[in-house]
Write a protein that holds these residues in place. Structure first.
Motif, PDB file in Angstrom:
ATOM      1  N   GLU A 233      -6.173 -19.957  30.079  1.00  0.00           N
ATOM      2  CA  GLU A 233      -4.925 -20.292  29.391  1.00  0.00           C
ATOM      3  C   GLU A 233      -3.873 -20.839  30.355  1.00  0.00           C
ATOM      4  OE1 GLU A 233      -4.713 -15.832  30.345  1.00  0.00           O
ATOM      5  OE2 GLU A 233      -6.215 -17.303  29.749  1.00  0.00           O
ATOM      6  N   GLN A 234      -3.931 -20.403  31.634  1.00  0.00           N
ATOM      7  CA  GLN A 234      -3.036 -20.949  32.646  1.00  0.00           C
ATOM      8  C   GLN A 234      -3.439 -22.378  33.005  1.00  0.00           C
ATOM      9  OE1 GLN A 234      -3.722 -17.937  35.638  1.00  0.00           O
ATOM     10  NE2 GLN A 234      -1.788 -16.902  35.183  1.00  0.00           N
ATOM     11  N   ASN A 235      -4.745 -22.600  33.140  1.00  0.00           N
ATOM     12  CA  ASN A 235      -5.255 -23.906  33.516  1.00  0.00           C
ATOM     13  C   ASN A 235      -4.921 -24.969  32.465  1.00  0.00           C
ATOM     14  OD1 ASN A 235      -6.999 -25.485  35.425  1.00  0.00           O
ATOM     15  ND2 ASN A 235      -8.220 -25.757  33.576  1.00  0.00           N
ATOM     16  N   GLU A 236      -4.938 -24.574  31.192  1.00  0.00           N
ATOM     17  CA  GLU A 236      -4.607 -25.516  30.119  1.00  0.00           C
ATOM     18  C   GLU A 236      -3.181 -26.038  30.266  1.00  0.00           C
ATOM     19  OE1 GLU A 236      -5.357 -23.271  26.623  1.00  0.00           O
ATOM     20  OE2 GLU A 236      -7.522 -23.640  26.624  1.00  0.00           O
ATOM     21  N   ILE A 237      -2.278 -25.159  30.683  1.00  0.00           N
ATOM     22  CA  ILE A 237      -0.878 -25.561  30.870  1.00  0.00           C
ATOM     23  C   ILE A 237      -0.742 -26.438  32.113  1.00  0.00           C
ATOM     24  CG2 ILE A 237       1.473 -24.737  31.275  1.00  0.00           C
ATOM     25  CD1 ILE A 237       0.577 -22.124  29.804  1.00  0.00           C
ATOM     26  N   ILE A 238      -1.400 -26.026  33.200  1.00  0.00           N
ATOM     27  CA  ILE A 238      -1.343 -26.789  34.449  1.00  0.00           C
ATOM     28  C   ILE A 238      -1.793 -28.236  34.217  1.00  0.00           C
ATOM     29  CG2 ILE A 238      -2.408 -27.045  36.732  1.00  0.00           C
ATOM     30  CD1 ILE A 238      -2.510 -23.931  36.830  1.00  0.00           C
ATOM     31  N   ARG A 239      -2.863 -28.405  33.438  1.00  0.00           N
ATOM     32  CA  ARG A 239      -3.461 -29.732  33.232  1.00  0.00           C
ATOM     33  C   ARG A 239      -2.996 -30.410  31.954  1.00  0.00           C
ATOM     34  NH1 ARG A 239      -8.072 -30.127  36.914  1.00  0.00           N
ATOM     35  NH2 ARG A 239      -8.192 -28.148  38.022  1.00  0.00           N
ATOM     36  N   GLU A 240      -1.979 -29.851  31.307  1.00  0.00           N
ATOM     37  CA  GLU A 240      -1.411 -30.506  30.129  1.00  0.00           C
ATOM     38  C   GLU A 240      -0.856 -31.870  30.537  1.00  0.00           C
ATOM     39  OE1 GLU A 240      -1.245 -31.064  26.808  1.00  0.00           O
ATOM     40  OE2 GLU A 240      -0.643 -28.971  26.446  1.00  0.00           O
ATOM     41  N   THR A 241      -0.929 -32.848  29.640  1.00  0.00           N
ATOM     42  CA  THR A 241      -0.452 -34.191  29.963  1.00  0.00           C
ATOM     43  C   THR A 241       0.985 -34.164  30.477  1.00  0.00           C
ATOM     44  OG1 THR A 241       0.127 -36.356  29.041  1.00  0.00           O
ATOM     45  CG2 THR A 241       0.160 -34.506  27.520  1.00  0.00           C
ATOM     46  N   PRO A 242       1.276 -34.939  31.525  1.00  0.00           N
ATOM     47  CA  PRO A 242       2.653 -34.985  32.033  1.00  0.00           C
ATOM     48  C   PRO A 242       3.577 -35.788  31.129  1.00  0.00           C
ATOM     49  CG  PRO A 242       1.288 -36.507  33.263  1.00  0.00           C
ATOM     50  CD  PRO A 242       0.360 -35.765  32.337  1.00  0.00           C
ATOM     51  N   PHE A 243       3.004 -36.441  30.102  1.00  0.00           N
ATOM     52  CA  PHE A 243       3.807 -37.258  29.199  1.00  0.00           C
ATOM     53  C   PHE A 243       4.120 -36.481  27.920  1.00  0.00           C
ATOM     54  CE2 PHE A 243       0.969 -40.061  31.680  1.00  0.00           C
ATOM     55  CZ  PHE A 243       1.946 -40.619  32.501  1.00  0.00           C
ATOM     56  N   ALA A 244       4.466 -35.219  28.116  1.00  0.00           N
ATOM     57  CA  ALA A 244       4.857 -34.348  27.004  1.00  0.00           C
ATOM     58  C   ALA A 244       5.811 -33.299  27.546  1.00  0.00           C
ATOM     59  CB  ALA A 244       3.632 -33.679  26.388  1.00  0.00           C
ATOM     60  N   ASN A 245       6.642 -32.763  26.664  1.00  0.00           N
ATOM     61  CA  ASN A 245       7.490 -31.632  27.026  1.00  0.00           C
ATOM     62  C   ASN A 245       6.702 -30.354  26.773  1.00  0.00           C
ATOM     63  OD1 ASN A 245       9.864 -33.255  27.559  1.00  0.00           O
ATOM     64  ND2 ASN A 245       9.999 -33.547  25.350  1.00  0.00           N
ATOM     65  N   VAL A 246       6.621 -29.507  27.784  1.00  0.00           N
ATOM     66  CA  VAL A 246       5.817 -28.289  27.695  1.00  0.00           C
ATOM     67  C   VAL A 246       6.739 -27.073  27.726  1.00  0.00           C
ATOM     68  CG1 VAL A 246       4.007 -26.923  28.795  1.00  0.00           C
ATOM     69  CG2 VAL A 246       3.860 -29.417  28.810  1.00  0.00           C
ATOM     70  N   ILE A 247       6.669 -26.247  26.677  1.00  0.00           N
ATOM     71  CA  ILE A 247       7.448 -25.017  26.609  1.00  0.00           C
ATOM     72  C   ILE A 247       6.476 -23.846  26.699  1.00  0.00           C
ATOM     73  CG2 ILE A 247       9.050 -23.633  25.230  1.00  0.00           C
ATOM     74  CD1 ILE A 247       9.838 -26.259  23.790  1.00  0.00           C
ATOM     75  N   VAL A 248       6.720 -22.930  27.609  1.00  0.00           N
ATOM     76  CA  VAL A 248       5.819 -21.798  27.806  1.00  0.00           C
ATOM     77  C   VAL A 248       6.576 -20.483  27.652  1.00  0.00           C
ATOM     78  CG1 VAL A 248       4.243 -20.641  29.396  1.00  0.00           C
ATOM     79  CG2 VAL A 248       4.366 -23.140  29.369  1.00  0.00           C
ATOM     80  N   GLN A 249       6.150 -19.676  26.683  1.00  0.00           N
ATOM     81  CA  GLN A 249       6.621 -18.311  26.539  1.00  0.00           C
ATOM     82  C   GLN A 249       5.596 -17.426  27.232  1.00  0.00           C
ATOM     83  OE1 GLN A 249       8.937 -16.067  25.506  1.00  0.00           O
ATOM     84  NE2 GLN A 249       7.456 -14.439  25.896  1.00  0.00           N
ATOM     85  N   GLY A 250       6.007 -16.792  28.318  1.00  0.00           N
ATOM     86  CA  GLY A 250       5.078 -15.956  29.075  1.00  0.00           C
ATOM     87  C   GLY A 250       5.677 -14.596  29.376  1.00  0.00           C
ATOM     88  N   VAL A 251       4.934 -13.548  29.091  1.00  0.00           N
ATOM     89  CA  VAL A 251       5.442 -12.198  29.356  1.00  0.00           C
ATOM     90  C   VAL A 251       5.592 -11.996  30.864  1.00  0.00           C
ATOM     91  CG1 VAL A 251       4.384 -11.284  27.258  1.00  0.00           C
ATOM     92  CG2 VAL A 251       3.123 -11.177  29.432  1.00  0.00           C
TER      93      VAL A 251
END
Length: 674
Positions: free
Chosen positions: A192-210
């Motif tokens: 689940e961490q890797n998916e965020i790391i490799r998410e496209t840089p051409f998008a806004n990424v919001i992460v809710q993390g405990v």
């Protein structure tokens, strides 16, 4: 195991040879750069370009030397064997923190950031795939996924695609002290961490993390991944990491060089807006703590937008520009079209554009053989559209808005108005000024940033994200936070709805949840979970990695300082490097430092995270973690049974990696009730 040991030894021998090679290159390059620098300093400017090239080569060689030295102790941590479905080509690749090459064409260790490495982090055996930027999806048959246990240059063993064994390795890393954990994090990045790391840089990424889910680590690795895979699109100078205080920023960026990331900017949120204001901020203004909570809300900035839209209409009326002899120079329809086509341009920019259109229209309307008359008319209408001094003074505009806001809401704004008039602003004031500049007096579009990373994003209200998204319209955002840790309860964010639904465009926004905590032991997590239910009504629950440790220990004593000093000594004897004594606020932290000063050495740590013992208010511990935490007198007066105080206590408790101790001299807060 014998075959793996042989490959391990061969790999280390290549790295050893690389170290010798780059040591020679680095030493030679250093001498050459020094000689060129001396020559240029003496006035030989013809060698300046050569000096720049030499300095860049020296930096490259030193970087390669550092990477090979790091790889020598742990060349790699994983291996994948697969066959490409379409071509039938078979590959066996070793994956490490740093890519290692024997020569220009012979790569013996693949960099963890390479697209193919996602097979290791995300795929199970069998049919799978990985994505290559600008090429597409490569389908594969994954035949082997192997994880290696390597420590100090020795291959201790390996695990083959066994989840339990991999978790065992993860727990082994997490059980060590803080420095070791940071060093090994790349080996244990979760799916689940890797998916965020490799998410496209051409998008806004919001992460809710405990707390303890690795938000900061993921954000830093995402920067490294983007720069590695999109080097033609983004440069390090286009990245800016934004946080709430300098200690947090220094802490989270200290590991970037190890991730092969250099020259990335870092700024506090208030300082970032001040930079955007540029010349307007040259006066001696002062940043203070947030004052009026309503300014942090989306509703406030929307009212400011309405005010600026009305101001724009008054300054740029759709009234035809007419001349007695030439007739209509600019029609009302033409002006309206210009305004419509340049909705995001500032009033200043549109004035400039309309003036240019007037000039071109005069040239069109005046016959070619009457150039003198043409020049006269152009001079006559020069600066027809313009901003007068009061109209482009940001503070003047803001003051007028404050007055109108107060009248509309039947609110006494005297204190707010007087404070800003004296040059004292909070972060929401400077954000408002930045928006005013964007809408009214901006001369050039802000395009120096391509990627903005905000850590501990919940510290700020949605108003600042609205302004950021408007003044940096061509930028992409990575926003990491935990609404359960919003210790600025009245002004920060308590949910993500505004960002998802109103501020960022839904089609280019991704929302991720990190629920698993890798920081705390089960014993600490149990207390944190109970407090979390009171902090956010259990909306985002913690799912801890199964790692046991010492029980949370409570000590009721009249001699808090003496007991704290004893605990610190015991913690250090157990081999832990970082201990935090966490207090309710700075005033209490100062009293604690004074009491502990005579018993032991403590560090104030205003701007730098340090090994040893730090005595800090909760505010400065956000985003940090320590081997052991001692909570200083969390009694029922300091932490009452309400959501805002629960979030504060939740933050304090979840800073501890291995040990949590609670010292108090009166009744404990009811928030500890289980």
């Amino acid at each position: 195991m014998r075959e793996e040991q042989e490959y391990f030894d061969r790999c280390r021998e290549v790295i050893r040879q690389n170290i010798v090679l780059y040591e020679e290159k680095a030493e030679k390059g250093k001498k050459e750069t020094e000689e060129l620098y001396a020559a240029v300093s003496s006035g030989d400017m013809e060698l300046y370009d050569q000096l720049i090239v030499s300095r860049d080569m020296q930096e490259h060689n030193e970087n390669m030397l550092r990477k090979n030295k790091a790889a020598f102790q742990k060349p790699y941590f994983g291996r994948v064997d697969y066959k490409e479905t379409e071509t039938g080509q078979e590959e066996s690749l070793y994956i490490g923190k740093n890519g290692v090459s024997k020569d220009k064409t012979n790569v013996i260790v693949i960099d963890w950031r390479a697209p193919v490495s996602t097979l290791y982090y995300e795929n199970e055996l069998g049919a799978g795939s990985y994505d290559v930027p600008d090429i597409g999806t490569i389908p594969v048959d994954l035949q082997l996924k192997r994880t290696f246990d390597v420590n100090e240059g020795k291959l201790l063993g390996y695990y083959d695609n066994d989840t339990a064994a991999t978790d065992e390795l993860l727990v082994k890393y997490l059980s060590q002290n803080k420095d070791v954990i940071l060093g090994d994090i790349i080996s244990t990045i979760q799916k689940e961490q890797n998916e965020i790391i490799r998410e496209t840089p051409f998008a806004n990424v919001i992460v809710q993390g405990v707390a303890g889910s690795g938000k900061t680590t993921v954000a830093m690795h995402r920067i490294s991944y983007i720069l590695y895979n999109y080097e033609k699109r983004f440069t390090p100078s286009e990245f800016c990491i934004i946080g709430s205080n300098d200690m947090l920023l220094n802490y989270i960026t200290s590991g970037l060089p190890e991730l092969d990331v250099h020259h990335v900017k870092q700024k506090r949120m208030d300082a970032f807006f001040c930079e955007m204001l540029g010349r307007e901020w040259k006066k001696k203004y002062k940043i203070i703590e947030p004052q009026e909570a309503f300014k942090s809300k989306l509703a406030f900035v929307k009212e400011l937008e309405e005010y600026l839209a009305e101001m724009r209409e008054k300054l740029l009326p759709c009234t035809p520009v007419k001349d007695e002899r030439l007739g209509v120079i600019l029609s009302d329809e033409s002006i309206a079209t210009t305004l419509q086509e340049n909705r995001n341009a500032s009033v200043y920019q549109i004035c400039k554009l309309l003036n240019e259109r007037i000039k071109n229209r005069i040239r069109f309307l005046v016959p070619e053989d009457n150039s003198d008359y043409c020049k006269e008319k152009i001079k006559e209408y020069r600066g027809y559209y313009k901003l007068e001094a009061p109209q482009k003074n940001l503070l003047n505009i803001y003051q007028n808005f404050i007055e109108q806001y107060g009248k509309k809401h039947q609110m006494d704004v005297t204190e707010w108005s007087e404070r800003t008039r004296k040059g004292n602003f909070d972060v929401y004031d400077v954000a408002a000024l930045a928006l005013i500049q964007k809408r009214i007096s901006e001369k050039e579009v802000q395009d120096q940033y391509g990627q903005i990373i905000v850590d501990e994003a919940q510290d700020f209200g949605s108003m600042v994200y609205y302004v950021l998204s408007r003044i940096l319209s061509g930028c992409y955002f990575t926003i990491m936070g935990d609404v359960s840790q919003n210790i600025n309860y009245e002004t920060g964010m308590n949910d993500w709805e505004d960002l998802q639904q109103e501020i960022f465009e839904s089609q280019r926004t991704r929302f991720h949840i990190l629920a698993k905590s890798y920081r705390n032991t089960i014993e600490i997590s149990e207390y944190a979970g109970k407090i979390l239910e009171k902090a956010s009504f259990g909306k985002y629950k913690i799912h801890p990695v199964i790692r046991h440790g010492r029980q949370v220990e409570f000590y009721k004593t009249r001699e808090i300082a003496k007991k704290t000093a004893e605990l610190i000594k015991e913690i250090q004897e157990r081999g832990y490097d970082t201990t935090a004594v966490i207090c309710r606020d700075e005033a209490e932290a100062e009293r604690a430092r004074e009491q502990l000063k005579g018993l032991m050495g403590v560090k104030e740590g205003e701007d730098e995270f340090q090994k040893g013992v730090m005595v800090l208010p909760i505010q400065l511990t956000k985003g940090l973690e320590f081997d052991a935490v001692i909570l200083w007198n969390p009694d029922e007066n300091a932490y009452q049974k309400k959501e805002g105080d629960a979030k504060l206590l939740y933050v304090a408790v979840t800073r501890a990696l291995h040990e949590l101790h609670v010292v108090h001299d009166t009744a404990l807060s009811h928030l500890f009730e289980r």
